[in-house]
Design an enzyme around this catalytic site. Structure first.
Site, PDB file in Angstrom:
ATOM      1  N   ALA A  11       0.871  -1.175   0.000  1.00 47.08           N
ATOM      2  CA  ALA A  11       0.000   0.000   0.000  1.00 47.08           C
ATOM      3  C   ALA A  11       0.909   1.225   0.000  1.00 47.08           C
ATOM      4  O   ALA A  11       2.080   1.141   0.394  1.00 47.08           O
ATOM      5  CB  ALA A  11      -0.880  -0.017   1.241  1.00 47.08           C
ATOM      6  N   GLY A  41       0.764  -4.973   1.061  1.00 52.83           N
ATOM      7  CA  GLY A  41      -0.478  -5.089   0.278  1.00 52.83           C
ATOM      8  C   GLY A  41      -0.284  -5.882  -1.006  1.00 52.83           C
ATOM      9  O   GLY A  41      -1.251  -6.432  -1.539  1.00 52.83           O
ATOM     10  N   GLU A  85      -0.502  -9.412   0.028  1.00 54.67           N
ATOM     11  CA  GLU A  85      -1.921  -9.634   0.383  1.00 54.67           C
ATOM     12  C   GLU A  85      -2.790  -9.746  -0.869  1.00 54.67           C
ATOM     13  O   GLU A  85      -3.721 -10.549  -0.926  1.00 54.67           O
ATOM     14  CB  GLU A  85      -2.401  -8.495   1.292  1.00 54.67           C
ATOM     15  CG  GLU A  85      -1.740  -8.541   2.664  1.00 54.67           C
ATOM     16  CD  GLU A  85      -2.007  -7.294   3.497  1.00 54.67           C
ATOM     17  OE1 GLU A  85      -1.622  -6.184   3.052  1.00 54.67           O
ATOM     18  OE2 GLU A  85      -2.609  -7.408   4.587  1.00 54.67           O
ATOM     19  N   GLU A 144       5.359  -4.791   7.123  1.00 59.80           N
ATOM     20  CA  GLU A 144       4.696  -3.699   7.840  1.00 59.80           C
ATOM     21  C   GLU A 144       5.320  -3.414   9.202  1.00 59.80           C
ATOM     22  O   GLU A 144       5.343  -2.276   9.657  1.00 59.80           O
ATOM     23  CB  GLU A 144       3.195  -4.013   8.014  1.00 59.80           C
ATOM     24  CG  GLU A 144       2.373  -3.937   6.729  1.00 59.80           C
ATOM     25  CD  GLU A 144       2.324  -5.243   5.957  1.00 59.80           C
ATOM     26  OE1 GLU A 144       3.147  -6.153   6.244  1.00 59.80           O
ATOM     27  OE2 GLU A 144       1.478  -5.365   5.055  1.00 59.80           O
TER      28      GLU A 144
HETATM   29  N1  COA Z   1       4.600   3.161  -0.887  1.00 57.90           N
HETATM   30  C1  COA Z   1       4.991   4.302  -1.458  1.00 57.90           C
HETATM   31  N2  COA Z   1       6.075   4.420  -2.228  1.00 57.90           N
HETATM   32  C2  COA Z   1       6.807   3.312  -2.439  1.00 57.90           C
HETATM   33  C3  COA Z   1       6.475   2.079  -1.858  1.00 57.90           C
HETATM   34  C4  COA Z   1       5.313   2.020  -1.054  1.00 57.90           C
HETATM   35  N3  COA Z   1       4.900   0.894  -0.480  1.00 57.90           N
HETATM   36  N4  COA Z   1       7.408   1.170  -2.210  1.00 57.90           N
HETATM   37  C5  COA Z   1       8.291   1.822  -3.000  1.00 57.90           C
HETATM   38  N5  COA Z   1       7.918   3.104  -3.143  1.00 57.90           N
HETATM   39  C6  COA Z   1       8.589   4.157  -3.916  1.00 57.90           C
HETATM   40  C7  COA Z   1       9.861   4.654  -3.221  1.00 57.90           C
HETATM   41  O1  COA Z   1       9.555   5.625  -2.240  1.00 57.90           O
HETATM   42  C8  COA Z   1      10.595   5.222  -4.404  1.00 57.90           C
HETATM   43  O2  COA Z   1      10.027   6.475  -4.732  1.00 57.90           O
HETATM   44  P1  COA Z   1      10.995   7.725  -5.133  1.00 57.90           P
HETATM   45  O3  COA Z   1      11.734   7.247  -6.354  1.00 57.90           O
HETATM   46  O4  COA Z   1      10.022   8.828  -5.425  1.00 57.90           O
HETATM   47  O5  COA Z   1      11.894   7.955  -3.966  1.00 57.90           O
HETATM   48  C9  COA Z   1      10.245   4.259  -5.531  1.00 57.90           C
HETATM   49  O6  COA Z   1       9.042   3.619  -5.151  1.00 57.90           O
HETATM   50  C10 COA Z   1      11.295   3.197  -5.783  1.00 57.90           C
HETATM   51  O7  COA Z   1      11.531   2.522  -4.546  1.00 57.90           O
HETATM   52  P2  COA Z   1      12.988   2.412  -3.863  1.00 57.90           P
HETATM   53  O8  COA Z   1      12.768   2.202  -2.405  1.00 57.90           O
HETATM   54  O9  COA Z   1      13.844   3.550  -4.281  1.00 57.90           O
HETATM   55  O10 COA Z   1      13.507   1.057  -4.555  1.00 57.90           O
HETATM   56  P3  COA Z   1      14.602   0.056  -3.973  1.00 57.90           P
HETATM   57  O11 COA Z   1      14.924  -0.874  -5.097  1.00 57.90           O
HETATM   58  O12 COA Z   1      15.716   0.780  -3.301  1.00 57.90           O
HETATM   59  O13 COA Z   1      13.819  -0.779  -2.827  1.00 57.90           O
HETATM   60  C11 COA Z   1      11.952  -1.979  -1.884  1.00 57.90           C
HETATM   61  C12 COA Z   1      12.756  -1.613  -3.157  1.00 57.90           C
HETATM   62  C13 COA Z   1      10.719  -2.743  -2.336  1.00 57.90           C
HETATM   63  C14 COA Z   1      12.801  -2.865  -0.990  1.00 57.90           C
HETATM   64  C15 COA Z   1      11.562  -0.693  -1.139  1.00 57.90           C
HETATM   65  O14 COA Z   1      10.937   0.190  -2.061  1.00 57.90           O
HETATM   66  C16 COA Z   1      10.592  -0.914  -0.004  1.00 57.90           C
HETATM   67  O15 COA Z   1      10.988  -1.383   1.048  1.00 57.90           O
HETATM   68  N6  COA Z   1       9.299  -0.531  -0.203  1.00 57.90           N
HETATM   69  C17 COA Z   1       8.312  -0.567   0.826  1.00 57.90           C
HETATM   70  C18 COA Z   1       7.865  -1.972   1.090  1.00 57.90           C
HETATM   71  C19 COA Z   1       6.837  -1.981   2.197  1.00 57.90           C
HETATM   72  O16 COA Z   1       7.126  -1.676   3.335  1.00 57.90           O
HETATM   73  N7  COA Z   1       5.605  -2.337   1.844  1.00 57.90           N
HETATM   74  C20 COA Z   1       4.531  -2.423   2.773  1.00 57.90           C
HETATM   75  C21 COA Z   1       3.771  -1.165   2.753  1.00 57.90           C
HETATM   76  S1  COA Z   1       2.375  -1.251   3.848  1.00 57.90           S
END
Ligand code: COA
Length: 257
Positions: free
Chosen positions: A66, A111, A114, A134
């Site tokens: 999400a 999400g 999920e 989360e």
């Molecule tokens: N919500 C909002 N934005 C998200 C997102 C999320 N769940 N997951 C990734 N993004 C965005 C990042 O903020 C980034 O945006 P930006 O370029 O404007 O800074 C873009 O997507 C690319 O992600 P980034 O984190 O730079 O890629 P990465 O390869 O370094 O890491 C992940 C990949 C998946 C490990 C990392 O993005 C992450 O941990 N995401 C969140 C996962 C999470 O906690 N999900 C549960 C949410 S309830």
């Protein structure tokens, strides 16, 4: 109808729904969820579609969760509604009377995991990663993850994934029964389509009965409980810290408050 973040394509009688926010790793903001819901309503009424494939745009992510920018602002009351809204849309998919196959092409986190679990069948490419991270944000899963992960992978694995927030790779996801099949990355969509075609070659009316027979009838109490606890998280300081730390691209410092 104009959609910004979801694309509906067709291959014969297979509908291909693609989540399309690759620059945000297909994170589910409210608009995307709403579009997804509308597209599933359209597919429901389209008798030319027999099977649905759900996948993500780009090579990196199915859905990275999400949208944390939206979660970060939620009050407790809003959080409960936010969770119920996602749960309802995912339940529509789980209870859909056409088979839905998730073609998991990369990260399926929060999400995203999920959403994949709400689908009937999951096929993953070798670079898929699954997780419920989360806990790292100071929240718990709120779109049915605590309920479906326990059901699919068993309580021990569900607790391990939800409490550590660790990701697992496609092979481990296969081993624990979270995915049905793992394919090389370039073959994912073809494999999903072939599986879809095989199912679509059967009788649509009998498929409906099979889906209905395997449907879990009652989830209301467990889902309400999850939403209530998800919402409770937002009253903690650790929720503010966890979600803000992600947005500020730093490690969270939890205070246990
Ligand atoms: N919500 C909002 N934005 C998200 C997102 C999320 N769940 N997951 C990734 N993004 C965005 C990042 O903020 C980034 O945006 P930006 O370029 O404007 O800074 C873009 O997507 C690319 O992600 P980034 O984190 O730079 O890629 P990465 O390869 O370094 O890491 C992940 C990949 C998946 C490990 C990392 O993005 C992450 O941990 N995401 C969140 C996962 C999470 O906690 N999900 C549960 C949410 S309830």
């Amino acid at each position: 109808m104009e959609f910004e973040n979801v694309i509906l394509g067709k291959e014969g009688n297979i509908g291909i729904v693609k989540l399309n926010r690759p620059d945000k790793l297909n994170a589910l903001n409210l608009r995307t969820l709403d579009e997804l819901n509308k597209i599933f309503k359209m597919i429901e009424e389209d008798s030319s579609i027999m099977v649905v494939i759900l996948t993500g745009a780009g090579d990196k992510a199915f859905v990275a969760g999400a949208d944390i920018t939206e979660i970060n602002k939620l009050s407790r009351q809003e959080a409960e509604k936010f969770s119920r809204n996602g749960q309802e849309i995912f339940s529509r998919i789980e209870n859909f009377d056409k088979p839905v196959i998730a073609a998991v092409n990369g990260y399926a986190l929060g999400g995203g995991c999920e959403l994949a679990m709400a689908c009937h069948i999951r096929i993953a490419s070798e670079n898929a990663r699954f997780g419920q991270p989360e806990i790292n944000l100071g929240i718990i899963p709120g779109y049915g993850g605590t309920v479906r992960l326990r059901e699919i992978a068993g309580k021990s694995k569900a607790l391990e994934m939800i409490l550590t927030g660790d990701m697992i790779d496609a092979d481990e996801a296969y081993r624990i029964g979270l995915v049905n099949k793992v394919t090389p990355h370039g073959e994912l969509l073809d494999t999903a389509i072939k599986t879809g075609e095989k199912i679509a070659s059967k009788s649509g009316v009998i498929i409906k009965y099979a889906l209905e027979s395997l449907r879990v009838k009652e989830r209301r109490e467990e889902m309400e409980n999850e939403s209530r606890l998800f919402a409770l998280c937002t009253e903690t300081e650790d929720f503010k810290e966890g979600t803000s730390a992600f947005l500020e691209k730093r490690k969270a410092q939890f205070m246990n408050k």
